[in-house]
Design an enzyme around this catalytic site. Structure first.
Site, PDB file in Angstrom:
ATOM      1  N   GLU A  19      12.365 -12.586 -28.039  1.00 51.37           N
ATOM      2  CA  GLU A  19      13.201 -13.516 -29.678  1.00 51.37           C
ATOM      3  C   GLU A  19      13.827 -14.798 -29.538  1.00 51.37           C
ATOM      4  OE1 GLU A  19      16.519 -10.734 -30.793  1.00 51.37           O
ATOM      5  OE2 GLU A  19      17.522 -12.488 -30.992  1.00 51.37           O
ATOM      6  N   HIS A  95      14.084 -11.879 -38.747  1.00 49.01           N
ATOM      7  CA  HIS A  95      15.649 -10.908 -38.796  1.00 49.01           C
ATOM      8  C   HIS A  95      15.876 -10.997 -40.410  1.00 49.01           C
ATOM      9  CE1 HIS A  95      16.235 -11.375 -34.313  1.00 49.01           C
ATOM     10  NE2 HIS A  95      15.515 -10.940 -34.508  1.00 49.01           N
ATOM     11  N   ARG A 125      23.410  -7.129 -40.541  1.00 52.68           N
ATOM     12  CA  ARG A 125      24.552  -8.115 -41.235  1.00 52.68           C
ATOM     13  C   ARG A 125      24.444  -9.568 -41.694  1.00 52.68           C
ATOM     14  NH1 ARG A 125      30.894  -7.131 -39.896  1.00 52.68           N
ATOM     15  NH2 ARG A 125      30.275  -9.218 -38.675  1.00 52.68           N
ATOM     16  N   ALA A 145      24.440  -4.352 -43.612  1.00 55.18           N
ATOM     17  CA  ALA A 145      23.412  -3.587 -43.165  1.00 55.18           C
ATOM     18  C   ALA A 145      23.176  -2.613 -43.772  1.00 55.18           C
ATOM     19  CB  ALA A 145      22.859  -3.663 -40.947  1.00 55.18           C
ATOM     20  N   HIS A 184      30.518  -2.671 -31.144  1.00 54.36           N
ATOM     21  CA  HIS A 184      30.468  -3.697 -31.679  1.00 54.36           C
ATOM     22  C   HIS A 184      32.013  -4.091 -32.069  1.00 54.36           C
ATOM     23  CE1 HIS A 184      31.155  -5.962 -35.650  1.00 54.36           C
ATOM     24  NE2 HIS A 184      29.190  -6.395 -35.586  1.00 54.36           N
ATOM     25  N   LYS A 200      22.524   4.381 -41.077  1.00 56.28           N
ATOM     26  CA  LYS A 200      21.720   3.584 -40.629  1.00 56.28           C
ATOM     27  C   LYS A 200      20.198   4.201 -40.457  1.00 56.28           C
ATOM     28  CE  LYS A 200      23.120   0.099 -38.362  1.00 56.28           C
ATOM     29  NZ  LYS A 200      23.663  -2.016 -38.259  1.00 56.28           N
ATOM     30  N   GLN A 211      22.025  -4.727 -28.283  1.00 57.01           N
ATOM     31  CA  GLN A 211      22.801  -5.702 -28.407  1.00 57.01           C
ATOM     32  C   GLN A 211      22.914  -5.897 -26.521  1.00 57.01           C
ATOM     33  OE1 GLN A 211      23.582  -8.847 -27.987  1.00 57.01           O
ATOM     34  NE2 GLN A 211      25.885  -9.054 -29.424  1.00 57.01           N
TER      35      GLN A 211
END
Ligand code: FAD
Length: 318
Positions: A19, A95, A125, A145, A184, A200, A211
């Site tokens: 990334e 993203h 989000r 999201a 989160h 989701k 993460q």
């Protein structure tokens, strides 16, 4: 090509991806290419490009008054993806974030992506603005999201905003979402966070990227929890080697993750950051070996524009 197809075509072999951040406003693409070139030998099937919302900046003028300005420090996610795809013939994953964008702006970005032949998106989000204590949705934009995901799946079903024609072209985006093996930071507990991750996936997410984490047991527990609860989409671990002692403080502060005691102790024993980097790389190589044995589809690295540590890890694994 879709991420899910890349994974299916690999027939169980672990893939390598990474990334990048778009250049800071006013800089060229050279830094991006320098961050990509050393990693291309590991044949990444896709490269992610992050997105960021606007931030508030304060500047003192010559007369001593304070001027407030709002701007995005790193614009250009869609264009950076297109440029990478064009130059390296590799898929890119832009993203897409809720913060800073109205639904209309998101729709226009998705139409641009479709025209550019970009097949994948990671919907998020987004982080709060640095000057805000929490995430404040943009008026006319999305709060979570799940809502952004719904907009993309709607377009995949030919449903656009403000429809005025009988038929609409159906996009075919492969959609990724974020997840947090250690929870989160805003979620009251893992179970509640998991409930929203489920939403989701039920809402159409095709893959999950996590993460960063430094303790594989947390990732494995998370994957097992997903599988036991019928979440069967590919789960891609996000990884970042520690390279400086300061990151022992910064990474937990920014990303709300724990650093295992053994890793902490080893870093505390280092005399300088050169030694810390070696410890961080060694730890990550061991983590990656175990994750490959666990059967992860992809090892996805947060390079933050510095390819060298990731290259050394990839050399040891691929
Ligand atoms: P969501 O899934 O919307 O969840 C946010 C919080 O709300 C969670 O606590 C969740 O439990 C809760 N929640 C979710 N849905 C609901 C609901 N319907 N009602 C009530 N609560 C709900 N940030 C950027 O700004 N740019 C990037 O490019 C970027 N890339 C990232 C890539 C990865 C792989 C990861 C893991 C994170 C990335 N982030 C990025 C950071 C991310 O935007 C933040 O962690 C953000 O705070 C949450 O994003 P999300 O998509 O997970 O949010």
């Amino acid at each position: 090509m879709k991420i899910t197809d890349h994974i299916a075509n690999a027939n169980g072999k672990t893939l390598f991806s990474f990334e990048l951040l778009p250049p800071i406003k006013g800089q060229s693409m050279d830094g991006i290419y320098k961050a990509i070139d050393p990693l291309m030998e590991f044949k990444p099937p896709f490269i992610d490009v992050t997105s960021s919302r606007e931030d508030l900046f304060y500047k003192e003028t010559a007369d001593g008054s304070i001027q407030k300005a709002t701007y995005r420090k790193r614009p250009g996610t869609v264009a950076v993806c297109a440029a990478i795809q064009h130059k390296y013939k590799v898929d890119t994953v832009p993203h897409l974030i809720c913060g800073g964008f109205t639904k209309e702006e998101t729709e226009y970005a998705l139409i641009d992506l479709q025209f550019l032949g970009i097949d994948n998106v990671l919907v998020l989000r987004g982080d709060a603005r640095k000057t805000d204590s929490g995430f404040i949705p943009t008026p006319g934009g999305h709060c979570y999201a799940t809502e952004l995901l719904e907009q993309v799946t709607n377009m995949n079903n030919g449903v656009y905003l403000h429809e005025y024609q009988d038929t609409s072209y159906k996009t075919d985006f492969c959609i990724g979402v974020a997840a947090y093996p250690e929870k989160h930071f805003e979620a009251p507990n893992l179970k509640t966070d998991f409930k929203y991750l489920r939403q989701k996936v039920d809402g159409g997410a095709n893959f999950i990227v996590t993460q960063m984490f430094f303790d594989n047991s947390k990732f494995k527990a998370f994957v097992n929890q997903c599988r036991e609860n019928g979440i069967n989409v590919p789960i891609i671990p996000g990884l970042k080697p520690i390279t400086t002692a300061k990151q022992l403080i910064n990474l937990p502060k920014i990303f709300h993750i724990d650093i295992p005691e053994d890793l902490c102790d080893a870093i505390h024993d280092c005399k300088n950051d050169k030694e810390v980097k070696e410890v961080g790389i060694e730890w990550m190589i061991n983590q990656c070996k175990e994750l490959v044995d666990f059967g992860v589809p992809v090892l996805h690295f947060y390079t933050m524009g510095n390819p060298e540590p990731t290259k050394r890890i990839a050399q040891a694994i691929f």
